[in-house]
Design a protein around this motif. Structure first.
Motif, mmCIF file in Angstrom:
data_model
loop_
_atom_site.group_PDB
_atom_site.id
_atom_site.type_symbol
_atom_site.label_atom_id
_atom_site.label_comp_id
_atom_site.label_asym_id
_atom_site.label_seq_id
_atom_site.Cartn_x
_atom_site.Cartn_y
_atom_site.Cartn_z
ATOM 1 N N THR A 230 0.729 -1.213 -0.035
ATOM 2 C CA THR A 230 -0.095 0.102 0.038
ATOM 3 C C THR A 230 1.001 1.331 -0.017
ATOM 4 O O THR A 230 0.433 2.202 -0.465
ATOM 5 N N SER A 231 2.210 1.069 0.394
ATOM 6 C CA SER A 231 2.988 2.662 0.177
ATOM 7 C C SER A 231 3.546 2.769 -1.274
ATOM 8 O O SER A 231 3.894 3.685 -1.445
ATOM 9 N N TYR A 232 3.004 1.719 -2.240
ATOM 10 C CA TYR A 232 3.360 2.150 -3.523
ATOM 11 C C TYR A 232 2.506 3.222 -4.075
ATOM 12 O O TYR A 232 3.069 4.150 -4.300
ATOM 13 N N ALA A 254 7.103 1.628 -7.720
ATOM 14 C CA ALA A 254 7.034 0.571 -6.740
ATOM 15 C C ALA A 254 8.619 0.132 -6.536
ATOM 16 O O ALA A 254 9.438 0.086 -7.459
ATOM 17 N N ALA A 255 8.735 0.000 -5.325
ATOM 18 C CA ALA A 255 10.414 0.039 -4.952
ATOM 19 C C ALA A 255 11.010 -1.147 -5.816
ATOM 20 O O ALA A 255 12.148 -0.873 -6.192
ATOM 21 N N GLY A 256 10.261 -2.367 -6.070
ATOM 22 C CA GLY A 256 10.851 -3.244 -6.762
ATOM 23 C C GLY A 256 11.011 -3.171 -8.334
ATOM 24 O O GLY A 256 11.772 -3.923 -8.906
ATOM 25 N N GLU A 257 10.675 -1.835 -8.649
ATOM 26 C CA GLU A 257 10.829 -1.653 -10.019
ATOM 27 C C GLU A 257 12.269 -0.786 -10.341
ATOM 28 O O GLU A 257 12.422 -0.578 -11.289
ATOM 29 N N LEU A 258 12.658 -0.412 -9.171
ATOM 30 C CA LEU A 258 13.812 0.558 -9.373
ATOM 31 C C LEU A 258 14.927 -0.097 -10.243
ATOM 32 O O LEU A 258 15.327 0.717 -11.023
ATOM 33 N N LYS A 259 15.272 -1.193 -10.062
ATOM 34 C CA LYS A 259 16.261 -1.880 -10.915
ATOM 35 C C LYS A 259 15.905 -2.026 -12.387
ATOM 36 O O LYS A 259 16.592 -2.531 -13.295
ATOM 37 N N VAL A 286 13.880 -2.307 2.285
ATOM 38 C CA VAL A 286 15.182 -2.029 2.732
ATOM 39 C C VAL A 286 16.409 -2.561 1.540
ATOM 40 O O VAL A 286 17.411 -1.851 1.268
ATOM 41 N N SER A 287 16.216 -3.710 0.914
ATOM 42 C CA SER A 287 17.020 -4.055 -0.160
ATOM 43 C C SER A 287 16.961 -3.074 -1.207
ATOM 44 O O SER A 287 18.124 -2.751 -1.788
ATOM 45 N N ASN A 288 16.024 -2.176 -1.398
ATOM 46 C CA ASN A 288 16.040 -1.280 -2.759
ATOM 47 C C ASN A 288 16.712 0.058 -1.820
ATOM 48 O O ASN A 288 17.194 0.645 -2.797
ATOM 49 N N MET A 289 16.563 0.291 -0.626
ATOM 50 C CA MET A 289 17.334 1.408 -0.191
ATOM 51 C C MET A 289 18.832 1.130 -0.264
ATOM 52 O O MET A 289 19.419 2.084 -0.627
ATOM 53 N N GLN A 290 19.283 -0.009 0.166
ATOM 54 C CA GLN A 290 20.655 -0.306 -0.176
ATOM 55 C C GLN A 290 21.069 -0.078 -1.573
ATOM 56 O O GLN A 290 22.205 0.559 -1.702
#
Ligand code: F6R
Length: 365
Positions: A230-232, A254-259, A286-290
């Protein structure tokens, strides 16, 4: 009347504990720990095979949050589209199915047209609107009002948090009708909802630190917002709010779309605002923040003390929200997201109540 506030937008942000509380009181029987809808439904949630949601802008993002709630709480499949697409897609809609439309003004041309299309397909229409006399309210089969009161600022704030409140109540009602939650789970969700006005008041006490952070944000040419679950949609809403009143280019992902693309933009000049309560997907975020930190990106975490203690990364700033039940996080996190945009725009000297090129009610397509 702006009261003691400089702008209507500030007043409306600060009114949220009160108007969300008022809206809740309209949908929840506190003593019984149950949702009680103010109107009887002309359809049965238990008989639906799916729910279609349509809206524009911020109201659409409220719908995107609600998709997670309807799917998780009521196991009801949701399809959602912006109204300007939904109205012309000619999507097949099941007769006697349900289309839910969300609109503050109740006059948005595309939302109205997509509701009329659903009606022409034999669907029931349920509207979540803030203006009870509006065209959408009048033409829908059933109206679930948001009790935000008149919203004057062009950027939607209190209407959004009230929309989320009503939508979560509807998802709980759907869950009960579909037998996907029992009375104990309903009480747990209602108890979490009841804490929201107090949590929003607590979130408002972070305003001073957000004002300082806003000076950093105001220097940026681009800002990235990231979130999962829901934070997306909250990331999308944060980016919309910032761009519409400060004119800084902002994107929500979406954080997972970053890469899958946007990571190419990351350097020390791009603040990355990460919306991440300590919920089931926190570690993934957190892994996306890294990944951001490894490329010199400057992270602003809107999260909680538990998450802040765990991630172990350098941040430009952390805005610490109170501990809460993850289900209600979007309603509370709306506050810091709005305040970041508001203070950035005010610091830059922009007219936050009347941003350029925007109208409060979009009655032409
Ligand atoms: C953003 C904003 C707009 C509206 C959109 C829909 O802050 O205010 O994106 O949310 O124009 O308007 P309503 O809800 O009146 O249908």
């Amino acid at each position: 009347d702006k009261g003691n506030h400089r702008h209507f937008m500030a007043k409306e942000i600060h009114e949220q504990p009160e108007v969300v509380g008022r809206t809740l009181a309209h949908y929840v029987d506190l003593a019984a720990g149950r949702v009680v809808l103010p109107e009887p439904l002309p359809f049965d949630f238990a008989r639906l095979s799916r729910l279609s949601i349509t809206a524009c802008g911020t109201a659409y993002y409220a719908g995107l949050v609600a998709r997670y709630w309807f799917e998780q709480i009521a196991r009801l499949p949701v399809e959602i589209d912006v109204a300007s697409e939904a109205r012309y897609r000619e999507a097949p809609l099941e007769r006697d199915g349900l289309t839910l439309v969300i609109s503050q003004s109740g006059e948005t041309a595309d939302t109205l047209a997509s509701m009329r299309y659903a009606k022409s397909q034999g669907q029931h229409t349920l509207s979540v609107v803030n203006v009870p006399t509006s065209t959408i309210a009048r033409e829908s089969s059933v109206v679930m009002p948001t009790l935000a009161g008149p919203e004057i600022g062009v950027a939607s704030t209190k209407a959004f948090s009230c929309q989320l409140t009503v939508l979560l109540c509807l998802a709980i009602a759907a869950g009960r009708a579909r037998g996907t939650i029992d009375a104990a789970e309903e009480r747990r969700l209602v108890d979490a909802l009841i804490t929201v006005p107090g949590l929003m008041a607590e979130a408002l006490t972070r305003e001073g630190e957000i004002e300082i952070l806003a000076r950093e944000v105001s220097k940026a040419r681009d800002v990235l917002y990231l979130g999962r679950g829901t934070s997306y949609p909250m990331a999308l809403e944060g980016a919309l709010k910032l761009k519409e009143i400060s004119y800084i280019h902002a994107e929500g992902y979406a954080a997972g779309e970053l890469k899958h693309g946007p990571i190419a933009l990351i350097d020390e000049s791009v603040p990355v605002i990460v919306i991440a309560p300590h919920d089931a997907v926190f570690e993934k975020t957190v892994s996306n923040m890294q990944e951001v930190a490894a490329r010199g990106g400057r992270i602003v975490l809107i999260g909680d003390s538990k998450g802040a203690a765990e991630h172990g990364l350098d941040t430009l700033a952390t805005v610490t929200m109170p501990d809460l039940d993850a289900t209600v996080a979007p309603i509370v996190y709306a506050v810091p997201i709005q305040l970041v945009a508001y203070h950035t725009a005010v610091f830059m000297g922009k007219d936050v109540d009347q941003p350029r090129n925007l109208a409060k009610s979009v009655t032409v397509e």
